[in-house]
Enzyme design. Structure first.
Site, short mmCIF file in Angstrom:
data_model
loop_
_atom_site.label_atom_id
_atom_site.label_comp_id
_atom_site.label_asym_id
_atom_site.label_seq_id
_atom_site.Cartn_x
_atom_site.Cartn_y
_atom_site.Cartn_z
N ALA A 1 0.84 -1.19 0.00
CA ALA A 1 0.00 0.00 0.00
C ALA A 1 0.87 1.24 0.00
O ALA A 1 2.01 1.23 0.47
CB ALA A 1 -0.92 0.01 1.22
N SER A 2 0.32 2.34 -0.52
CA SER A 2 1.06 3.59 -0.53
C SER A 2 1.31 4.06 0.89
O SER A 2 2.37 4.57 1.23
CB SER A 2 0.29 4.66 -1.31
OG SER A 2 -1.03 4.79 -0.81
N THR A 3 0.31 3.89 1.77
CA THR A 3 0.50 4.08 3.21
C THR A 3 -0.23 2.95 3.90
O THR A 3 -1.36 2.62 3.53
CB THR A 3 -0.06 5.42 3.71
OG1 THR A 3 -1.47 5.46 3.49
CG2 THR A 3 0.58 6.60 3.00
N ASP B 1 -4.54 2.09 3.17
CA ASP B 1 -5.03 1.08 2.23
C ASP B 1 -4.99 -0.36 2.72
O ASP B 1 -5.82 -1.16 2.32
CB ASP B 1 -4.22 1.16 0.93
CG ASP B 1 -4.33 2.51 0.25
OD1 ASP B 1 -3.32 2.99 -0.24
OD2 ASP B 1 -5.44 3.06 0.24
#
Length: 213
Positions: free
Chosen positions: A9-11, A15
């Site tokens: 996940a991007s963060t 996510d």
């Protein structure tokens, strides 16, 4: 057969929890249990993903690598994707992606070897195709982003991405307290490259140096 979930996940906070719920629901519908989940926030365009390779190292022949979307597994260029695919094939791990319905049958045992081999061959072909599409999407977005920045700079209105000062202050404090990089990455969801840049702000004396643009 063990099912191992991979979440990139991007963060992590933003996510991974939603994706985990989707993967758990998918497994439960088929009477399967996820043995372990591997979460990281590294770029899908890089092979530098320790959690993915830890998953593969933990796996045994026939285990399932469960992922929400193929692009969570790879936005790699052709050469790096082939390296990753070779590792997956060597370990005889079956990739099952929620956005690749043909892969779903790999999560269940087949009654004969022919059916199993046909399913793996079809799934492998489609997996390669979706990985190529994911890479193209990544390159297209990067190109559009670069064009947008160039246009903004030409107009004199580009200011760059604002720094998350609250998060970065916390990361610097964790670095100063001696916590490991892996602990910080998991706790904050920042990328390894961001952590490396922040680490450079610390002087040999352990104080925070000047902000790096």
């Amino acid at each position: 057969m063990f099912v191992r979930a991979y979440l990139r996940a991007s963060t992590i906070e933003q996510d991974a929890s939603r994706a985990r719920a989707d993967l758990e629901a998918f497994a439960a519908e088929r009477g399967l249990a996820i043995a372990a989940a591997y979460v990281e926030s590294e770029s899908g365009a890089s092979l530098q993903r320790p959690e993915l390779f830890r998953l593969l190292a933990d796996s045994r022949p026939g285990d399932v690598l469960l992922v929400e979307q193929v692009d969570r597994l790879s936005r790699l260029n052709a050469a790096d994707w082939e390296r990753l695919r070779a590792e997956i094939r060597q370990r005889r791990v079956k990739v099952v992606a929620l956005d690749l319905p043909t892969s779903w049958q790999l999560a269940v045992a087949h009654s004969d070897d022919f059916t199993a081999r046909m399913a793996e061959a079809i799934n492998g072909m489609l997996l390669d195709m979706l990985a190529a599409i994911a890479r193209k999407d990544y390159e297209d977005r990067r190109r559009r982003q670069a064009q947008g920045i160039a246009t903004a700079k030409a107009k004199g209105v580009y200011v760059g991405r604002p720094e998350d000062t609250e998060r970065n202050t916390a990361i610097l404090a964790m670095l100063q307290s001696g916590q490991s990089w892996n602990t910080i990455l998991k706790a904050t969801g920042c990328s390894r490259s961001t952590l490396a840049r922040l680490a450079k702000r610390l002087t040999p004396g352990g104080t925070v140096g000047a902000t790096i643009a």
